[in-house]
Design a protein around this motif. Structure first.
Motif, PDB file in Angstrom:
ATOM      1  N   LEU A   7      -5.131  -3.463  -2.244  1.00 40.25           N
ATOM      2  CA  LEU A   7      -4.064  -4.275  -1.657  1.00 40.25           C
ATOM      3  C   LEU A   7      -4.556  -5.696  -1.403  1.00 40.25           C
ATOM      4  CD1 LEU A   7      -1.232  -4.600  -0.478  1.00 40.25           C
ATOM      5  CD2 LEU A   7      -2.129  -3.710   1.689  1.00 40.25           C
TER       6      LEU A   7
ATOM      7  N   THR B 136      -3.022  -8.984  -3.130  1.00 37.10           N
ATOM      8  CA  THR B 136      -2.469  -9.994  -2.221  1.00 37.10           C
ATOM      9  C   THR B 136      -3.106 -11.349  -2.502  1.00 37.10           C
ATOM     10  OG1 THR B 136      -2.005  -8.328  -0.544  1.00 37.10           O
ATOM     11  CG2 THR B 136      -2.134 -10.604   0.202  1.00 37.10           C
TER      12      THR B 136
ATOM     13  N   ARG C  53       0.866  -1.180   0.000  1.00 36.03           N
ATOM     14  CA  ARG C  53       0.000   0.000   0.000  1.00 36.03           C
ATOM     15  C   ARG C  53       0.895   1.219   0.000  1.00 36.03           C
ATOM     16  NH1 ARG C  53      -4.364   2.599   3.264  1.00 36.03           N
ATOM     17  NH2 ARG C  53      -5.350   3.823   1.622  1.00 36.03           N
ATOM     18  N   GLY C  54       0.599   2.200  -0.850  1.00 33.81           N
ATOM     19  CA  GLY C  54       1.413   3.398  -0.863  1.00 33.81           C
ATOM     20  C   GLY C  54       1.112   4.316  -2.026  1.00 33.81           C
ATOM     21  N   ASP C  55       1.993   5.280  -2.185  1.00 32.31           N
ATOM     22  CA  ASP C  55       1.921   6.287  -3.241  1.00 32.31           C
ATOM     23  C   ASP C  55       3.011   5.954  -4.255  1.00 32.31           C
ATOM     24  OD1 ASP C  55       2.218   8.531  -4.846  1.00 32.31           O
ATOM     25  OD2 ASP C  55       2.223   9.958  -3.182  1.00 32.31           O
TER      26      ASP C  55
ATOM     27  N   VAL D 119       1.994  -1.282  -6.361  1.00 34.57           N
ATOM     28  CA  VAL D 119       1.815  -0.223  -5.365  1.00 34.57           C
ATOM     29  C   VAL D 119       0.373   0.253  -5.453  1.00 34.57           C
ATOM     30  CG1 VAL D 119       2.634   1.993  -4.519  1.00 34.57           C
ATOM     31  CG2 VAL D 119       4.242   0.398  -5.597  1.00 34.57           C
ATOM     32  N   LEU D 120      -0.391  -0.062  -4.409  1.00 35.08           N
ATOM     33  CA  LEU D 120      -1.829   0.155  -4.406  1.00 35.08           C
ATOM     34  C   LEU D 120      -2.224   1.268  -3.440  1.00 35.08           C
ATOM     35  CD1 LEU D 120      -2.526  -1.988  -6.409  1.00 35.08           C
ATOM     36  CD2 LEU D 120      -1.208  -3.164  -4.669  1.00 35.08           C
ATOM     37  N   SER D 121      -3.241   2.032  -3.822  1.00 35.91           N
ATOM     38  CA  SER D 121      -3.613   3.209  -3.048  1.00 35.91           C
ATOM     39  C   SER D 121      -4.760   2.972  -2.072  1.00 35.91           C
ATOM     40  CB  SER D 121      -3.969   4.359  -3.997  1.00 35.91           C
ATOM     41  OG  SER D 121      -5.059   3.989  -4.810  1.00 35.91           O
ATOM     42  N   SER D 122      -5.279   1.756  -2.012  1.00 32.86           N
ATOM     43  CA  SER D 122      -6.383   1.483  -1.073  1.00 32.86           C
ATOM     44  C   SER D 122      -6.221   0.098  -0.453  1.00 32.86           C
ATOM     45  CB  SER D 122      -7.737   1.562  -1.785  1.00 32.86           C
ATOM     46  OG  SER D 122      -7.918   0.443  -2.642  1.00 32.86           O
ATOM     47  N   ASP D 123      -6.854  -0.084   0.695  1.00 38.43           N
ATOM     48  CA  ASP D 123      -6.829  -1.391   1.350  1.00 38.43           C
ATOM     49  C   ASP D 123      -7.518  -2.446   0.477  1.00 38.43           C
ATOM     50  OD1 ASP D 123      -5.450  -0.440   3.562  1.00 38.43           O
ATOM     51  OD2 ASP D 123      -7.284  -0.034   4.709  1.00 38.43           O
ATOM     52  N   ARG D 124      -8.596  -2.055  -0.192  1.00 37.09           N
ATOM     53  CA  ARG D 124      -9.327  -2.996  -1.058  1.00 37.09           C
ATOM     54  C   ARG D 124      -8.433  -3.481  -2.203  1.00 37.09           C
ATOM     55  NH1 ARG D 124     -13.133  -1.929  -5.511  1.00 37.09           N
ATOM     56  NH2 ARG D 124     -14.095  -3.937  -5.948  1.00 37.09           N
TER      57      ARG D 124
END
Length: 172
Positions: free
Chosen positions: A161, A165, A7-9, A154-159
């Motif tokens: 991610l 995963t 998760r990140g920018d 690199v994903l911007s939301s928990d969903r």
């Protein structure tokens, strides 16, 4: 090649190549594309304009990829790929997988060892997130590379991610 989801920018990730989910005109826009252009500065747009001027119809075909400088980004290069717009009536999965495979081909030709991807086509292009994650993992795994050793999604939301995963776990 090691694959991981974080998760990140994406504009702050310290990798050799950041992949941009670009529009076919390569002129920046919203979402990841706009964020990369804003953070990277005008050098990226100038190089994109130069590349677009040499392309047929001044557009990057969907599923293909080209490289530019990374400007002010921590990466060395940005690889731009134009993802497909999702359709319930037409299967464009091969085009989406090609975005990942072709981006890795370009990154590998540059000698890159580390590459960061966003979730291509899952934003304004409407691709269902879970399927987009599966297509991404399949596209990366299909790539034949010599230099690339690590791929980060690199994903911007928990969903997002969670979707990536799960896709990585299913394809181990």
């Amino acid at each position: 090649m090691e694959l991981r989801a974080v998760r990140g920018d994406i504009t702050t990730v310290d990798v050799d190549v950041i992949v941009n989910a670009a529009n076919p005109g390569l002129l920046g826009g919203g979402g990841v594309d706009g964020a990369i252009h804003r953070a990277g500065g005008p050098e990226i747009l100038a190089e994109c304009r130069s590349i677009a001027a040499r392309l047929a119809d001044h557009r990057l075909p969907r599923g293909q990829a080209v490289a530019t400088t990374a400007g002010r980004l921590p990466a060395r290069w940005v690889v731009h790929t134009a993802g497909p717009i999702w359709s319930a009536s037409t299967d464009r999965s091969a085009v989406l997988r090609s975005c990942y495979t072709q981006s890795l081909r370009v990154a590998d030709e540059l000698g890159a060892r580390t590459v960061a991807f966003p979730a291509i086509s899952t934003g304004v292009y409407g691709w269902p997130l879970e399927d987009g994650a599966r297509q991404a993992v399949a596209g990366v795994r299909a790539a034949r590379v010599e230099h690339v050793r690590e791929v980060l999604f690199v994903l911007s939301s928990d969903r997002a991610l969670a979707a990536f995963t799960d896709a990585l776990r299913l394809n181990d």
